[in-house]
Design a protein around this motif. Structure first.
Motif, PDB file in Angstrom:
ATOM      1  N   TYR A 268       1.031  -1.132  -0.141  1.00  0.00           N
ATOM      2  CA  TYR A 268      -0.019   0.013  -0.174  1.00  0.00           C
ATOM      3  C   TYR A 268       0.801   1.293   0.037  1.00  0.00           C
ATOM      4  O   TYR A 268       1.148   1.694   1.069  1.00  0.00           O
ATOM      5  CB  TYR A 268      -1.005   0.070   1.044  1.00  0.00           C
ATOM      6  CG  TYR A 268      -1.815   0.930   1.253  1.00  0.00           C
ATOM      7  CD1 TYR A 268      -2.966   1.147   0.568  1.00  0.00           C
ATOM      8  CD2 TYR A 268      -1.790   1.934   2.299  1.00  0.00           C
ATOM      9  CE1 TYR A 268      -3.803   2.290   0.800  1.00  0.00           C
ATOM     10  CE2 TYR A 268      -2.810   2.863   2.377  1.00  0.00           C
ATOM     11  CZ  TYR A 268      -3.788   3.270   1.537  1.00  0.00           C
ATOM     12  OH  TYR A 268      -4.637   4.093   1.475  1.00  0.00           O
ATOM     13  N   ILE A 269       1.164   1.695  -1.121  1.00  0.00           N
ATOM     14  CA  ILE A 269       2.139   2.796  -1.437  1.00  0.00           C
ATOM     15  C   ILE A 269       1.057   4.004  -2.059  1.00  0.00           C
ATOM     16  O   ILE A 269       0.663   3.802  -3.181  1.00  0.00           O
ATOM     17  CB  ILE A 269       3.453   2.534  -2.132  1.00  0.00           C
ATOM     18  CG1 ILE A 269       4.115   1.345  -1.481  1.00  0.00           C
ATOM     19  CG2 ILE A 269       4.253   3.708  -2.500  1.00  0.00           C
ATOM     20  CD1 ILE A 269       5.151   0.825  -2.332  1.00  0.00           C
ATOM     21  N   LYS A 270       1.236   5.055  -1.457  1.00  0.00           N
ATOM     22  CA  LYS A 270       0.536   6.436  -1.820  1.00  0.00           C
ATOM     23  C   LYS A 270       0.532   6.384  -3.382  1.00  0.00           C
ATOM     24  O   LYS A 270      -0.320   6.668  -3.814  1.00  0.00           O
ATOM     25  CB  LYS A 270       0.905   7.585  -1.090  1.00  0.00           C
ATOM     26  CG  LYS A 270      -0.261   8.764  -1.193  1.00  0.00           C
ATOM     27  CD  LYS A 270       0.012   9.853  -0.470  1.00  0.00           C
ATOM     28  CE  LYS A 270      -0.962  10.868  -0.419  1.00  0.00           C
ATOM     29  NZ  LYS A 270      -0.903  12.136   0.271  1.00  0.00           N
ATOM     30  N   LYS A 271       1.541   6.552  -3.927  1.00  0.00           N
ATOM     31  CA  LYS A 271       1.908   6.933  -5.392  1.00  0.00           C
ATOM     32  C   LYS A 271       1.195   5.821  -6.185  1.00  0.00           C
ATOM     33  O   LYS A 271       0.801   5.981  -7.390  1.00  0.00           O
ATOM     34  CB  LYS A 271       3.246   6.918  -5.771  1.00  0.00           C
ATOM     35  CG  LYS A 271       4.268   5.711  -5.810  1.00  0.00           C
ATOM     36  CD  LYS A 271       5.416   6.066  -6.140  1.00  0.00           C
ATOM     37  CE  LYS A 271       6.409   4.847  -5.974  1.00  0.00           C
ATOM     38  NZ  LYS A 271       7.669   5.138  -6.469  1.00  0.00           N
ATOM     39  N   ASN A 272       1.002   4.498  -5.837  1.00  0.00           N
ATOM     40  CA  ASN A 272       0.365   3.619  -6.433  1.00  0.00           C
ATOM     41  C   ASN A 272      -1.057   3.230  -6.305  1.00  0.00           C
ATOM     42  O   ASN A 272      -1.753   2.659  -6.792  1.00  0.00           O
ATOM     43  CB  ASN A 272       1.038   2.025  -6.091  1.00  0.00           C
ATOM     44  CG  ASN A 272       2.347   1.904  -6.537  1.00  0.00           C
ATOM     45  OD1 ASN A 272       2.787   2.557  -7.400  1.00  0.00           O
ATOM     46  ND2 ASN A 272       3.141   0.905  -6.083  1.00  0.00           N
ATOM     47  N   ILE A 273      -1.791   4.303  -5.805  1.00  0.00           N
ATOM     48  CA  ILE A 273      -3.264   4.320  -5.791  1.00  0.00           C
ATOM     49  C   ILE A 273      -3.978   4.965  -6.771  1.00  0.00           C
ATOM     50  O   ILE A 273      -3.661   6.294  -7.096  1.00  0.00           O
ATOM     51  CB  ILE A 273      -3.761   5.111  -4.147  1.00  0.00           C
ATOM     52  CG1 ILE A 273      -3.034   4.419  -3.003  1.00  0.00           C
ATOM     53  CG2 ILE A 273      -5.264   5.179  -4.052  1.00  0.00           C
ATOM     54  CD1 ILE A 273      -3.227   4.972  -1.837  1.00  0.00           C
ATOM     55  N   GLU A 274      -4.991   4.386  -7.263  1.00  0.00           N
ATOM     56  CA  GLU A 274      -5.838   5.050  -8.286  1.00  0.00           C
ATOM     57  C   GLU A 274      -7.175   5.159  -7.757  1.00  0.00           C
ATOM     58  O   GLU A 274      -7.780   4.563  -6.714  1.00  0.00           O
ATOM     59  CB  GLU A 274      -5.887   3.961  -9.395  1.00  0.00           C
ATOM     60  CG  GLU A 274      -6.668   4.655 -10.671  1.00  0.00           C
ATOM     61  CD  GLU A 274      -6.149   5.720 -11.248  1.00  0.00           C
ATOM     62  OE1 GLU A 274      -6.859   6.219 -12.146  1.00  0.00           O
ATOM     63  OE2 GLU A 274      -4.828   5.841 -11.145  1.00  0.00           O
ATOM     64  N   LYS A 275      -7.856   6.140  -8.160  1.00  0.00           N
ATOM     65  CA  LYS A 275      -9.549   6.581  -7.766  1.00  0.00           C
ATOM     66  C   LYS A 275     -10.355   5.769  -8.525  1.00  0.00           C
ATOM     67  O   LYS A 275      -9.984   5.392  -9.757  1.00  0.00           O
ATOM     68  CB  LYS A 275      -9.599   8.008  -7.840  1.00  0.00           C
ATOM     69  CG  LYS A 275     -11.109   8.246  -7.341  1.00  0.00           C
ATOM     70  CD  LYS A 275     -11.118   9.922  -7.470  1.00  0.00           C
ATOM     71  CE  LYS A 275     -12.481  10.243  -7.249  1.00  0.00           C
ATOM     72  NZ  LYS A 275     -13.165   9.698  -5.978  1.00  0.00           N
ATOM     73  N   TYR A 276     -11.528   5.126  -7.954  1.00  0.00           N
ATOM     74  CA  TYR A 276     -12.407   4.565  -8.571  1.00  0.00           C
ATOM     75  C   TYR A 276     -13.849   5.389  -8.834  1.00  0.00           C
ATOM     76  O   TYR A 276     -14.117   6.085  -7.818  1.00  0.00           O
ATOM     77  CB  TYR A 276     -12.818   3.256  -7.983  1.00  0.00           C
ATOM     78  CG  TYR A 276     -13.960   2.546  -8.504  1.00  0.00           C
ATOM     79  CD1 TYR A 276     -13.555   1.655  -9.643  1.00  0.00           C
ATOM     80  CD2 TYR A 276     -15.144   2.681  -8.036  1.00  0.00           C
ATOM     81  CE1 TYR A 276     -14.528   0.882 -10.260  1.00  0.00           C
ATOM     82  CE2 TYR A 276     -16.175   1.813  -9.052  1.00  0.00           C
ATOM     83  CZ  TYR A 276     -15.859   1.110  -9.839  1.00  0.00           C
ATOM     84  OH  TYR A 276     -16.759   0.415 -10.640  1.00  0.00           O
ATOM     85  N   THR A 277     -13.904   5.491  -9.849  1.00  0.00           N
ATOM     86  CA  THR A 277     -15.564   6.361 -10.103  1.00  0.00           C
ATOM     87  C   THR A 277     -16.595   5.405 -10.349  1.00  0.00           C
ATOM     88  O   THR A 277     -16.589   4.767 -11.321  1.00  0.00           O
ATOM     89  CB  THR A 277     -15.179   7.148 -11.565  1.00  0.00           C
ATOM     90  OG1 THR A 277     -14.036   8.051 -11.103  1.00  0.00           O
ATOM     91  CG2 THR A 277     -16.409   8.310 -11.468  1.00  0.00           C
ATOM     92  N   PRO A 278     -17.385   5.392  -9.322  1.00  0.00           N
ATOM     93  CA  PRO A 278     -18.657   4.531  -9.539  1.00  0.00           C
ATOM     94  C   PRO A 278     -19.324   5.099 -10.864  1.00  0.00           C
ATOM     95  O   PRO A 278     -19.231   6.472 -11.091  1.00  0.00           O
ATOM     96  CB  PRO A 278     -19.699   4.777  -8.534  1.00  0.00           C
ATOM     97  CG  PRO A 278     -18.469   5.230  -7.380  1.00  0.00           C
ATOM     98  CD  PRO A 278     -17.412   6.164  -8.073  1.00  0.00           C
ATOM     99  N   TYR A 279     -20.315   4.216 -11.396  1.00  0.00           N
ATOM    100  CA  TYR A 279     -21.012   4.863 -12.710  1.00  0.00           C
ATOM    101  C   TYR A 279     -22.443   3.897 -12.542  1.00  0.00           C
ATOM    102  O   TYR A 279     -22.632   3.147 -11.839  1.00  0.00           O
ATOM    103  CB  TYR A 279     -20.229   4.727 -13.987  1.00  0.00           C
ATOM    104  CG  TYR A 279     -20.066   3.180 -14.571  1.00  0.00           C
ATOM    105  CD1 TYR A 279     -20.758   2.621 -15.449  1.00  0.00           C
ATOM    106  CD2 TYR A 279     -18.907   2.522 -13.778  1.00  0.00           C
ATOM    107  CE1 TYR A 279     -20.456   1.253 -15.849  1.00  0.00           C
ATOM    108  CE2 TYR A 279     -18.623   1.113 -13.928  1.00  0.00           C
ATOM    109  CZ  TYR A 279     -19.543   0.572 -15.158  1.00  0.00           C
ATOM    110  OH  TYR A 279     -19.107  -0.877 -15.453  1.00  0.00           O
TER     111      TYR A 279
END
Length: 402
Positions: free
Chosen positions: A15-26
């Motif tokens: 769990y590294i901050k720079k490796n986080i992607e945001k998920y956008t519900p749809y």
């Protein structure tokens, strides 16, 4: 000709901050809007409840018709995409001409033929795919050799029934999905036969194992995908069998931890209570799950906690990682599979939909376990969208502009 490439394995990514992607519900309306672009057309076989179709639609594809044999899967598909013609018959009883007749197309006009012919006998959990001798513990609970699997389950037939249909329709592109175990151990015999099948009907093909975690899906689901180009298409767009692997989409450098994927999800309290009551009374929880504590940031596996190594398919998800693979049976209320990170319950349908990257308002029909099973059998829409986007940009669009 065929090539096989395998993406890097995925277990527990730190769990590294720079490796986080945001998920956008749809929502489904977003799917309808994207599909209205009508960039390319698709016929989908083995369409299930519509996971693949959702991905194609998100990429701007127009689904002309589908084929699905399972009634409850057809019910789910119809609930979400009521205007799409459904051919309900066993594919073995269908001809390619029937697909052309219902769509009004001529041979060679279809852009994409899609299919996910079932091959459960070569799942990653099986010993054939792991190359452990010449046996495989199949769905019948018996140990089988490769030849016995072929005779008992006819798993080989369905992929070649799919290619038989393709040979008549003559689509520009064939996209097929299957279990990653096809590329391992003794199962490679079947994989090589698929290679020859594509070539025999006039297609250049490349295969690649993709992990959905690197394509915007908060789930470590690995599957092998085949992309076949009709020989004349390969030539016209300036590719060769040596470089068609470049059609596959580039994987992302980021992943989506489950915490991000479930953000702002609405819960049904009655569903949560029902799941808790049922799962907390099972042997899975009593013998194994209750011992699987302090898991952040790791996904835990039941075999490490059961005193005899049983319940190996029981997984405690972590909020700090993508979820483990959702399976058809593992989503059930009391069976093994992924369960909640700090509560004694299986995952809700809403959680399962987010993990599989489905629209939040995607409709599921049947009993609760049937609905969970339907999710577990799907191709994650966002993974398929990435493939379809790449195929459109690198093949279909170029072909139509020339």
């Amino acid at each position: 000709m065929i090539g096989i490439r395998v993406t890097k394995p995925y277990t527990n990514i730190k769990y590294i901050k720079k490796n986080i992607e945001k998920y956008t519900p749809y929502a489904l309306q977003d799917v309808y809007d994207a599909s209205s672009q009508n960039k390319f057309n698709v016929i989908s076989t083995f369409a299930g409840g519509g996971g693949s179709s959702t991905g194609y639609r998100l990429a701007g594809g127009n689904i002309l018709c589908i084929n699905e044999f399972v009634e409850e899967a057809r019910n789910t598909y119809r609930d979400n995409y009521p205007n799409t013609p459904i051919i309900p018959d066993d594919i073995k009883k269908l001809s390619g001409q029937e697909f052309l007749d219902i769509t009004g197309l001529k041979a060679g006009e279809l852009d994409v033929l899609d299919g996910s012919p079932p091959c459960a006998a070569f799942s990653m959990a099986g010993s054939v795919s792991h190359g452990k001798g010449n046996t495989h513990a199949d769905a019948f609970g018996k140990t089988k050799s490769y030849s016995d699997i072929k005779e008992v389950t006819n798993v080989e037939d369905l992929f070649f029934e799919f290619l038989r249909i393709a040979d008549v329709i003559k689509p520009k592109v064939i996209i097929a999905e299957n279990v990653a175990g096809l590329t391992m151990g003794e199962a490679k015999q079947y994989f090589n036969k698929i290679q020859n099948g594509f070539e025999n009907i006039g297609y250049d093909v490349s295969a690649k194992v993709l992990n959905s975690a690197f394509f915007g899906v908060s789930q470590t689901r690995t599957r092998v995908f085949f992309i076949g180009l009709r020989n004349d298409i390969t030539t016209k767009i300036g590719l060769t069998f040596m470089n068609i692997a470049n059609i596959f989409p580039q994987e992302m450098d980021t992943v989506i931890p489950l915490r991000n994927a479930l953000e702002n999800l609405e819960y049904d309290n009655d569903e949560v209570k029902e799941l808790t009551d049922k799962f907390s009374g099972t042997a899975y929880w009593r013998d194994t799950g209750s011992k699987m504590e302090d898991n952040p940031p790791k996904v835990l596996t039941g075999a490490n906690y059961h005193h005899k190594g049983h319940h190996f398919n029981l997984k405690r998800v972590s909020l700090e990682q993508p979820a483990p693979t959702l399976t058809a049976m593992g989503g059930g209320q009391t069976t093994a599979g992924a369960f909640h990170w700090n509560e004694p319950r299986k995952l809700t349908l809403g959680e399962l939909k987010r993990i599989q990257s489905l629209p939040d308002d995607f409709n599921l029909t049947g009993k609760w376990n049937q609905r969970a099973e339907r999710i577990g059998r799907m191709v994650p829409p966002l993974l398929l969208k990435a493939i379809a986007d790449s195929v459109y940009e690198k093949v279909i669009k170029i072909y139509k502009e020339n």
